[in-house]
Design an enzyme around this catalytic site. Structure first.
Site, PDB file in Angstrom:
ATOM      1  N   GLU A 197       0.830  -1.218   0.000  1.00  0.00           N
ATOM      2  CA  GLU A 197       0.000   0.000   0.000  1.00  0.00           C
ATOM      3  C   GLU A 197       0.854   1.252   0.000  1.00  0.00           C
ATOM      4  OE1 GLU A 197      -2.840  -0.407   3.216  1.00  0.00           O
ATOM      5  OE2 GLU A 197      -4.135  -1.653   1.977  1.00  0.00           O
ATOM      6  N   GLU A 385      -5.426  -8.301  -0.896  1.00  0.00           N
ATOM      7  CA  GLU A 385      -6.068  -8.173   0.417  1.00  0.00           C
ATOM      8  C   GLU A 385      -7.535  -7.841   0.228  1.00  0.00           C
ATOM      9  OE1 GLU A 385      -4.488  -5.481   3.327  1.00  0.00           O
ATOM     10  OE2 GLU A 385      -2.421  -6.063   2.925  1.00  0.00           O
TER      11      GLU A 385
HETATM   12  C1  BG6 Z   1      -4.404  -2.933   4.973  1.00  0.00           C
HETATM   13  C2  BG6 Z   1      -3.043  -3.307   5.507  1.00  0.00           C
HETATM   14  O1  BG6 Z   1      -4.431  -1.572   4.775  1.00  0.00           O
HETATM   15  O2  BG6 Z   1      -5.477  -3.077   5.805  1.00  0.00           O
HETATM   16  C3  BG6 Z   1      -3.083  -4.394   6.572  1.00  0.00           C
HETATM   17  O3  BG6 Z   1      -2.180  -3.669   4.469  1.00  0.00           O
HETATM   18  C4  BG6 Z   1      -4.198  -4.091   7.539  1.00  0.00           C
HETATM   19  O4  BG6 Z   1      -1.835  -4.474   7.211  1.00  0.00           O
HETATM   20  C5  BG6 Z   1      -5.487  -4.125   6.751  1.00  0.00           C
HETATM   21  O5  BG6 Z   1      -4.230  -4.959   8.626  1.00  0.00           O
HETATM   22  C6  BG6 Z   1      -6.705  -3.936   7.603  1.00  0.00           C
HETATM   23  O6  BG6 Z   1      -6.586  -2.775   8.379  1.00  0.00           O
HETATM   24  P1  BG6 Z   1      -6.748  -2.807   9.945  1.00  0.00           P
HETATM   25  O7  BG6 Z   1      -6.422  -1.448  10.390  1.00  0.00           O
HETATM   26  O8  BG6 Z   1      -8.140  -3.199  10.198  1.00  0.00           O
HETATM   27  O9  BG6 Z   1      -5.785  -3.832  10.440  1.00  0.00           O
END
Ligand code: BG6
Length: 487
Positions: A197, A385
């Site tokens: 990201e 993701e």
């Molecule tokens: C993404 C990241 O932005 O979102 C992850 O690459 C992160 O590392 C994921 O865990 C979810 O966000 P959060 O803040 O709920 O953990």
């Protein structure tokens, strides 16, 4: 069949959020190691000691104030010191991944395990062997490792030595780290992502009051994109069959009204937050609108001839992105709201729901973004993701019935399926936080994304025992049928 043969149905975690063992095996500390467990309402804070002895906290990505130093305090609970304990349990976890039938697995190589004190301090062989064991274990079960080099987790040594990414010395450090990984894991890892990201970095400048940091942040981002391009070139020299992608935080953005000003605002949001990095890394040059952004902050980014050449020669082989939610913006001030980002307000979209953390759930937005990326870049795409963070409860029957998570993934996979049927060149879908882990933003363990439960809470209570949630069996069926069976 909608999905191509060999489609990578995956799961994803990251070193700093799941491994724990934060000072074991020769690893040095990273900034997140100093972060507490935040809450549903607030982002986690990083703790430090000021020069005058008082204590202070700051957000992730910020730099220590002059004279301050990182320190661990007994009254703070640091969730990722133990994380999900993946460092110790990876064999048992990978066996579960295999039982589910994962085709690919994404995690990060912790820079602080490989070069705890930069190139000068030398390679930490124990760290190198740890990841070799993880990748070998994955291969044993025919799970393809898709590995990210950087997820905001450089050793704090770099901040203390160079002051961070504004210093170009970081480019050489990163390329050395990347080359070591490509060489050590040649034949084991064929797909790499450079910076997770990467676009998130410049977002620090968009909120009122932060404009003064813009030049520094965009310089940091530039150095990371150059480092990434050089790493792509290095990978191809080590082994021409290695494929290296960039990774961008994705979000579909809608105008709240048909007012042309709102439509333009939504489009410039997409340009600034996705395409600024996407164009530079996939097409190999800054887009024309980059000047509008720089000038808007009152500076001009100087890009040397050498950097231009590297960006062009080190174009990403594919584009990876994360997708969790969509956003909606307007230029019309909603009552009682102050300005959220340059010239526009983020507003709730009345047509879609949201998670407990206010993340707006929007599968159609996923399809929309897939098309935008496909139309614009014409390179293979990887969704690296996608996931749903929620509080999970163990029911009276001792199980976790996470229907809300199944629903989220079902809808997103269905939308993605349509995009693939309409010709989008997508080669994988990866469930984020596949094994419960520490939330990056909030620092909580209780914000869970996993299909595998990890018994550990925000206060450090728990046995770390693993348990399959209902989503585990559901995803197994999805993979078995290559995405045909979603119910
Ligand atoms: C993404 C990241 O932005 O979102 C992850 O690459 C992160 O590392 C994921 O865990 C979810 O966000 P959060 O803040 O709920 O953990």
């Amino acid at each position: 069949m909608s999905f191509p043969e060999g489609f990578l149905w995956g799961g994803s975690i990251s070193a700093a959020q799941a491994e724990g063992a934060f000072l074991e095996g020769g690893k040095s500390p990273v900034q997140i190691d100093y972060g507490d467990a935040g809450s549903t309402k607030g982002a986690r804070r990083i703790h430090y000691r000021n020069a005058d002895g008082s204590r202070g906290t700051m957000y992730q990505f910020q730099h220590l104030p002059e004279g301050a130093s990182y320190e661990f305090f007994d009254d703070v609970h640091y969730t990722n010191h133990v994380g999900s304990d993946f460092y110790h349990t990876y064999k048992e976890d990978i066996r579960l991944f295999a039982e589910l039938g994962l085709k690919s697995f994404n995690t990060t190589v912790s820079w602080a395990r490989i070069y705890p004190r930069g190139v000068e301090g030398g390679v930490n062989q124990e760290g190198v062997e740890f990841y070799r064991n993880v990748f070998t274990e994955l291969r044993k079960y025919h799970i393809e490792p898709v590995i990210t080099l950087y997820k905001y987790d450089e050793p704090v040594y770099f901040e203390l030595t160079y002051g961070g990414w504004e210093n170009r010395a970081m480019i050489d450090e990163f390329v050395a780290f990347a080359k070591t990984c490509f060489t050590e894991y040649k034949g084991l890892v064929n797909k790499w992502l450079t910076f997770n990201e990467i676009n998130v970095l410049a977002q620090g400048a968009i909120y009122p009051g932060s404009e003064g940091r813009a030049k520094g942040l965009f310089t940091e981002l530039h150095n990371q994109m150059v480092a990434s391009a050089r790493a792509v070139k290095a990978a191809h020299e080590v082994d021409p069959s290695i494929r290296v992608g960039c990774m961008i935080a994705g979000c579909s953005v809608y105008p709240m009204t048909p007012d042309p000003k709102d439509v333009m605002a939504a489009y410039s949001y997409f340009q600034d937050e996705f395409c600024y990095c996407g164009d530079t890394m996939v097409r190999g040059a800054y887009p024309s609108f980059a000047k509008r952004i720089w000038h808007g902050y009152g500076f001009d980014l100087e890009v040397s001839e050498e950097d231009r050449k590297d960006l062009l020669e080190g174009k990403s082989d594919f584009i990876a992105f994360s997708y969790y939610f969509s956003n909606c913006v307007t230029t019309h001030k909603p009552e009682g709201r102050s300005l959220m980002r340059r010239g526009m307000y983020d507003v709730r979209n009345p047509y879609i729901g949201a998670s407990d953390w206010g993340w707006q759930i929007d599968p159609m937005g996923f399809k929309f973004l897939l098309h935008l990326i496909n139309d614009r870049y014409q390179v293979p795409i990887l969704d690296i993701e996608n996931g749903f963070g929620a509080y999970d409860k163990i029911s009276e029957d001792g199980k976790i019935h996470d229907d809300y998570r199944i629903d989220y993934h079902r809808q997103h996979i269905a939308a993605m399926k349509e995009a693939v049927e309409e010709g989008v060149n997508l080669f994988g879908y990866t469930v984020w936080g596949f094994l419960d882990l520490v939330s990056f933003g909030s620092g909580q363990m209780d914000k869970r994304y996993g299909m595998i439960y990890v018994d550990m809470d925000d206060q450090g209570n728990g046995t770390l025992k693993r348990m399959k949630k209902d989503s585990f069996d559901w995803y197994r069926k999805v993979i078995e049928t290559n995405g045909e069976e979603l119910n």
